[in-house]
Scaffold this motif. Structure first.
Motif, short mmCIF file in Angstrom:
data_model
loop_
_atom_site.label_atom_id
_atom_site.label_comp_id
_atom_site.label_asym_id
_atom_site.label_seq_id
_atom_site.Cartn_x
_atom_site.Cartn_y
_atom_site.Cartn_z
N ARG A 98 35.91 31.13 58.83
CA ARG A 98 36.10 31.98 60.15
C ARG A 98 36.48 32.61 60.89
NH1 ARG A 98 31.80 30.27 63.20
NH2 ARG A 98 33.41 28.70 64.21
N GLU A 99 37.80 30.72 61.51
CA GLU A 99 39.08 31.10 61.85
C GLU A 99 39.65 31.29 61.24
OE1 GLU A 99 38.63 30.68 64.88
OE2 GLU A 99 36.34 29.86 65.23
N LYS A 100 40.02 31.14 59.92
CA LYS A 100 41.34 31.57 59.22
C LYS A 100 40.99 32.80 59.32
CE LYS A 100 43.91 31.62 55.34
NZ LYS A 100 45.37 30.53 56.16
N VAL A 101 39.95 33.70 59.20
CA VAL A 101 39.50 35.12 59.04
C VAL A 101 40.12 35.74 60.10
CG1 VAL A 101 38.03 36.96 58.83
CG2 VAL A 101 37.75 35.05 57.18
N ILE A 102 39.37 35.09 61.54
CA ILE A 102 40.23 35.45 61.99
C ILE A 102 41.91 36.02 62.49
CG2 ILE A 102 39.92 35.21 64.95
CD1 ILE A 102 36.69 34.60 64.29
N ALA A 103 41.77 34.31 62.58
CA ALA A 103 43.06 34.83 62.58
C ALA A 103 44.40 35.35 62.06
CB ALA A 103 43.71 32.89 62.24
N GLY A 321 44.25 49.33 38.90
CA GLY A 321 44.21 49.18 40.29
C GLY A 321 44.27 49.13 41.11
N GLY A 322 44.10 48.95 42.39
CA GLY A 322 42.60 49.26 43.62
C GLY A 322 43.72 49.22 45.28
N THR A 323 43.15 50.01 45.84
CA THR A 323 43.64 50.45 47.03
C THR A 323 43.46 48.99 47.60
OG1 THR A 323 42.97 52.55 47.13
CG2 THR A 323 43.17 51.62 49.21
N LEU A 324 42.39 48.62 47.89
CA LEU A 324 42.13 47.30 48.69
C LEU A 324 42.31 45.99 48.27
CD1 LEU A 324 39.07 48.87 51.07
CD2 LEU A 324 41.32 48.39 52.18
N SER A 325 42.26 46.14 46.92
CA SER A 325 42.85 45.11 46.09
C SER A 325 43.60 43.78 46.89
CB SER A 325 43.18 45.12 44.65
OG SER A 325 42.52 45.85 44.14
N GLY A 326 43.70 43.07 46.64
CA GLY A 326 44.31 41.63 47.35
C GLY A 326 43.93 41.49 48.72
N ASN A 327 43.64 42.20 49.76
CA ASN A 327 43.05 42.47 50.98
C ASN A 327 43.29 41.02 51.65
OD1 ASN A 327 40.58 42.02 53.27
ND2 ASN A 327 41.70 44.15 53.43
N PRO A 328 44.32 41.56 52.57
CA PRO A 328 44.63 39.87 53.48
C PRO A 328 43.80 39.39 54.00
CG PRO A 328 46.06 41.82 54.26
CD PRO A 328 45.37 42.57 52.80
N VAL A 329 42.55 39.90 54.55
CA VAL A 329 41.45 39.04 54.95
C VAL A 329 40.16 38.51 54.29
CG1 VAL A 329 39.33 39.81 56.70
CG2 VAL A 329 41.35 41.26 57.32
N ALA A 330 40.74 39.20 52.77
CA ALA A 330 39.27 38.71 51.94
C ALA A 330 40.15 37.65 50.99
CB ALA A 330 39.25 39.93 51.24
N MET A 331 41.32 37.80 51.53
CA MET A 331 42.25 36.81 50.88
C MET A 331 42.03 35.29 51.39
SD MET A 331 43.83 37.66 47.28
CE MET A 331 42.21 38.54 47.56
N ALA A 332 42.37 35.45 53.20
CA ALA A 332 42.07 34.30 53.51
C ALA A 332 40.67 33.95 53.61
CB ALA A 332 41.92 35.35 55.20
N ALA A 333 39.36 34.69 53.80
CA ALA A 333 38.41 33.86 53.49
C ALA A 333 38.23 32.63 52.09
CB ALA A 333 37.24 34.86 53.60
N GLY A 334 39.26 33.67 51.18
CA GLY A 334 38.73 32.90 49.63
C GLY A 334 39.85 31.80 49.77
#
Ligand SMILES: *Cc1c(COP(=O)(O)O)cnc(C)c1O
Length: 456
Positions: A98-103, A321-334
């Protein structure tokens, strides 16, 4: 509501042989939300199994999750064994995730340009996994599989793919197929809207059957691009395969110039950081991941050797390809979730907890003489109303046993235990399930079993 019920029905260590059926939990608010949802979405849901078609009652609308706990719109509380169908190996709302996603969100949510976070998650995966040298992030398990199949076809310059009855690989057209009758068959579509021409490229055979596999390779010599399997099939019950069979599969693919694709969307990072490939120590040619990899946000990925991945665009001719591929918020959660998984002892501890839980339930049902089995691997388990001590093919599951699951699902919900709403779905233990939670859950499960098995 749940609180008052708990007071009336106080679970005791000495479970009486015959339980009284409890009143159903209140679902007033969930039911109202569901009827509204039905005006917006087909069947009122955005993914079919959520509609509770195989169990009693209307779907529960979830309001909140924390640790292994869930609360629905009516304020009912549950211990959750669905864990969002697998992704939440650390439980709900894990503070580090949660904290990494919010940051991360403070800096914006999508750029459509590379970010360092993609490197960071890739580094975590690749440097701790012997089976992938290069990966590509996508946004779901389905997308990972779809892309991996295209890659395999592009690499081998062959068209046919082989899959197994009882394995699920998402909703890609070519994989929405079920076996026809016969040892080796082309699939029949399992969904309307899939052209027969696509299905004609997909061969379907039973799991754990060497003869069928050998025959398929004879019949379609030099035509099969890729064999796709869930090395730990966990979407249609838990159909554990013999390691020797998986080894045989590896060898027959190599001998025929066919790529082996382990679809580890559910087993990846679950039975160990290296998933089933690491667990069985078998090296597939291509791997797909999803679920756990995104820490609860939508991430999938496929990976392979540098050589095979070199044909993916823009390096090579296989477009993806993908518009939202590697999305930063999703990467952060991972990143946050996988970092916790890499802590020493994480998987060992989770497995010990799961073993204790499963063994305790098995001991209870044996003592009572119930025809019931709990199959497990790592922190995945499956309740099966069967006498068999091994089930490794889809056709070994008795569809009639699902009536019993329907009943136990209701009894468990009424006692604050949340399972996925189908007897073909597995359960998951997360690191947030404490011994006290699991003791409570066991007691409720014993009571539920007593009701299902002692019914007239
Ligand atoms: C869940 C799952 C998929 C599909 O992933 P989605 O994210 O739902 O598209 C594919 N393969 C396996 C093995 C899965 O468990």
């Amino acid at each position: 509501m749940f609180e008052t019920l708990k007071k009336i029905f106080k679970p005791s260590a000495e479970t009486p042989a015959v339980q009284t059926v409890k009143p159903d939990i209140s679902r007033e608010k969930s039911a109202a939300l569901y009827s509204k949802a039905k005006t917006y979405f087909p069947g009122g849901v955005n993914s079919p199994v959520r509609a509770f078609k195989s169990v009693y009652g209307t779907p529960l609308f979830i309001e909140k999750g924390d640790g292994c706990h869930l609360w629905d719109a009516d304020g009912n509380h549950f211990i959750d064994f669905c864990c969002s169908w697998g992704p939440l190996i650390l439980g709900h709302n894990h503070p580090e995730v949660r904290e990494k996603v919010i940051a991360t969100m403070h800096n914006g949510m999508s750029f459509g340009a590379p970010t360092a976070l993609e490197n960071e998650l890739a580094e975590l995966i690749i440097s701790n996994n012997r089976f992938v040298e290069k990966i590509r992030f996508v946004s779901s398990g389905t997308e990972a599989v779809m892309s991996a199949i295209r890659l395999a076809r592009g690499y081998t310059k062959r068209n046919k793919i082989l899959k197994f009855e009882g394995c699920y690989h998402g909703h890609t057209d070519a994989l929405l197929v079920k076996a026809g009758s016969g040892l080796v068959t082309f699939g029949e579509t399992s969904s309307a809207g899939v052209p027969q021409a696509f299905v004609n490229e997909t061969i379907v055979i039973a799991l754990n059957d060497r003869e069928a596999l050998t025959k398929a390779f004879e019949e379609f010599k030099d035509q099969i691009a890729v064999v796709i399997i869930e090395p730990i099939p966990a979407n249609n019950g838990l159909l554990l395969q013999d390691k020797a069979y998986l080894q045989f599969l590896r060898e027959i693919c190599t001998a025929n110039g066919t790529l082996l694709l382990f679809d580890e969307v559910i087993s990846g990072f679950r039975v160990g950081f290296e998933g089933a490939a690491g667990y069985y120590d078998i090296k597939p040619d291509i791997l797909t991941y999803g679920k756990i990899i995104g820490g609860g946000l939508p991430v999938g990925c496929y990976g392979s050797s540098n050589e095979i991945m070199s044909i993916v665009s823009p390096d090579g001719g296989v477009y993806q390809g993908g518009t939202l591929s590697g999305n930063p918020v999703a990467m952060a959660a991972g990143i946050a979730q996988l970092s916790v998984l890499l802590q020493p002892g994480f998987y060992e501890e989770l497995e010990t907890v799961t073993n204790d839980f499963v063994e305790c339930i098995q001991a209870y049902t044996q003592k009572k003489g119930y025809q019931f089995g709990v199959f497990k691997i790592g922190s995945i388990f499956w309740f099966a109303f069967t006498e068999k001590d091994k089930i490794s093919r889809a056709d070994e599951i008795d569809p009639a046993s699902m009536e019993k699951f329907k009943k136990i699902h209701r009894e468990m919900l009424n006692r604050g235990i949340y399972f996925g709403p189908s007897g073909y779905e597995v359960g998951f233990i997360s690191s947030a399930h404490t011994p006290a939670d699991l003791d409570k859950a066991k007691q409720a499960i014993f009571e539920s079993l007593d009701i299902v098995f002692n019914e007239a």
